[in-house]
Design a protein around this motif. Structure first.
Motif, short mmCIF file in Angstrom:
data_model
loop_
_atom_site.label_atom_id
_atom_site.label_comp_id
_atom_site.label_asym_id
_atom_site.label_seq_id
_atom_site.Cartn_x
_atom_site.Cartn_y
_atom_site.Cartn_z
N THR A 1 0.84 -1.18 0.00
CA THR A 1 0.00 0.00 0.00
C THR A 1 0.88 1.24 0.00
OG1 THR A 1 -1.76 -1.12 1.20
CG2 THR A 1 -1.74 1.26 1.31
N PHE A 2 0.58 2.15 -0.91
CA PHE A 2 1.30 3.42 -0.99
C PHE A 2 0.39 4.51 -0.47
CE2 PHE A 2 2.02 7.36 -3.42
CZ PHE A 2 3.30 7.65 -2.97
N ASN A 3 0.89 5.30 0.46
CA ASN A 3 0.10 6.40 1.00
C ASN A 3 1.01 7.57 1.33
OD1 ASN A 3 -1.49 8.17 2.47
ND2 ASN A 3 -2.57 6.56 3.55
N PRO A 4 1.05 8.59 0.45
CA PRO A 4 1.94 9.73 0.70
C PRO A 4 1.51 10.58 1.89
CG PRO A 4 0.61 10.10 -1.26
CD PRO A 4 0.34 8.70 -0.80
N TRP A 5 0.36 10.27 2.49
CA TRP A 5 -0.07 11.03 3.67
C TRP A 5 0.54 10.46 4.94
CZ3 TRP A 5 -2.61 10.71 -0.76
CH2 TRP A 5 -3.06 11.91 -1.30
N ARG A 6 1.28 9.37 4.84
CA ARG A 6 2.01 8.85 6.00
C ARG A 6 3.33 9.60 6.07
NH1 ARG A 6 1.07 2.60 4.69
NH2 ARG A 6 -1.08 2.46 5.40
N ALA A 7 3.24 10.85 6.35
CA ALA A 7 4.39 11.74 6.37
C ALA A 7 4.10 12.86 7.36
CB ALA A 7 4.62 12.33 4.98
N PRO A 8 5.14 13.56 7.82
CA PRO A 8 4.87 14.73 8.65
C PRO A 8 3.94 15.69 7.90
CG PRO A 8 7.22 14.23 8.63
CD PRO A 8 6.57 13.33 7.61
N GLU A 9 3.10 16.37 8.64
CA GLU A 9 2.08 17.23 8.03
C GLU A 9 2.67 18.22 7.03
OE1 GLU A 9 -1.64 20.08 9.31
OE2 GLU A 9 -0.80 18.67 10.77
N VAL A 10 3.85 18.77 7.31
CA VAL A 10 4.45 19.76 6.40
C VAL A 10 4.84 19.14 5.06
CG1 VAL A 10 5.27 21.24 8.26
CG2 VAL A 10 6.79 19.48 7.33
N ASN A 11 4.94 17.81 4.99
CA ASN A 11 5.34 17.13 3.75
C ASN A 11 4.18 16.45 3.03
OD1 ASN A 11 8.00 17.84 4.26
ND2 ASN A 11 8.44 15.95 5.34
N GLN B 1 -8.79 1.94 -3.32
CA GLN B 1 -8.17 1.01 -4.26
C GLN B 1 -7.36 -0.04 -3.51
OE1 GLN B 1 -4.60 1.12 -4.98
NE2 GLN B 1 -4.70 -0.42 -6.56
N SER B 2 -6.64 0.38 -2.48
CA SER B 2 -5.85 -0.56 -1.68
C SER B 2 -6.75 -1.56 -0.97
CB SER B 2 -5.01 0.22 -0.67
OG SER B 2 -4.26 -0.66 0.12
N LYS B 3 -7.83 -1.07 -0.37
CA LYS B 3 -8.77 -1.98 0.31
C LYS B 3 -9.38 -2.97 -0.67
CE LYS B 3 -12.95 -2.07 3.17
NZ LYS B 3 -13.14 -3.44 2.85
N LEU B 4 -9.79 -2.49 -1.85
CA LEU B 4 -10.37 -3.37 -2.86
C LEU B 4 -9.37 -4.44 -3.28
CD1 LEU B 4 -12.74 -3.95 -4.84
CD2 LEU B 4 -11.57 -2.45 -6.45
N ARG B 5 -8.14 -4.04 -3.56
CA ARG B 5 -7.12 -4.99 -4.00
C ARG B 5 -6.82 -6.00 -2.89
NH1 ARG B 5 -3.16 -1.69 -4.86
NH2 ARG B 5 -1.89 -2.31 -3.12
N HIS B 6 -6.70 -5.54 -1.64
CA HIS B 6 -6.42 -6.47 -0.54
C HIS B 6 -7.58 -7.43 -0.31
CE1 HIS B 6 -3.20 -3.59 1.27
NE2 HIS B 6 -2.75 -4.25 0.23
N ASP B 7 -8.82 -6.93 -0.42
CA ASP B 7 -9.98 -7.82 -0.30
C ASP B 7 -9.96 -8.87 -1.40
OD1 ASP B 7 -10.84 -6.39 1.91
OD2 ASP B 7 -12.46 -5.35 0.86
N TYR B 8 -9.69 -8.44 -2.63
CA TYR B 8 -9.64 -9.35 -3.78
C TYR B 8 -8.56 -10.41 -3.60
CZ TYR B 8 -9.14 -10.94 -8.60
OH TYR B 8 -9.06 -11.71 -9.74
N ASN B 9 -7.41 -10.00 -3.04
CA ASN B 9 -6.29 -10.91 -2.87
C ASN B 9 -6.36 -11.70 -1.55
OD1 ASN B 9 -5.19 -10.10 -5.30
ND2 ASN B 9 -3.81 -8.62 -4.38
N GLY B 10 -7.39 -11.44 -0.74
CA GLY B 10 -7.51 -12.15 0.53
C GLY B 10 -6.44 -11.77 1.54
N ILE B 11 -6.01 -10.53 1.48
CA ILE B 11 -4.94 -10.04 2.39
C ILE B 11 -5.56 -9.26 3.52
CG2 ILE B 11 -2.91 -8.55 2.54
CD1 ILE B 11 -2.48 -11.13 0.92
#
Length: 130
Positions: A93-103, A120-130
């Motif tokens: 999962t890619f999430n650019p919001w996992r960063a300090p607020e200024v970034n 999209q990440s939730k859908l893909r993980h559900d589809y893949n059974g992750i």
């Protein structure tokens, strides 16, 4: 921000590439050479003209030039597309919001991306059974 290839020899995309052309090309390239990308940022030097809420604007590079701040090197490797790595990538999962607020990303388009990436990440993980 942007990444630009450091390679001296640039590839051209064939007229009828396969559906996975970029992945195939990446694997072929990394078997014979390292990957190299220069990393640039473009500070907003004219906030009145460069409204971050308007994604259709191109910023004047004379006033807000792109600045090279680093280089990304990807080492040569032979198993770029083996089953274990492909599975790891598919479930990452890619999430650019996992960063300090200024970034964190700014603007309306990026606020929409936050929702799209999470769903999209939730859908893909559900589809893949992750």
């Amino acid at each position: 921000m942007s990444f630009k290839s450091c390679r001296k020899n640039k590839d051209t995309i064939p007229d009828n590439p396969s559906h996975d052309y970029l992945g195939e090309r990446l694997a072929r390239t990394l078997k014979s050479e390292q990957g190299c990308f220069d990393f640039y940022i473009q500070p907003n030097k004219d906030p009145k003209k460069n409204n971050i809420e308007n994604a259709m604007l191109s910023w004047d590079e004379k006033k807000s030039p792109q600045i090279k701040v680093g280089r990304l090197i990807v080492n040569r490797q032979h198993r770029v597309r083996d089953e274990m790595r492909m599975s790891a990538c598919e479930n990452m999962t890619f999430n650019p919001w996992r960063a300090p607020e200024v970034n964190r990303p700014l603007g309306g388009v990026n606020r929409i991306r936050l929702e799209v990436y999470l769903n999209q990440s939730k859908l893909r993980h559900d589809y893949n059974g992750i």
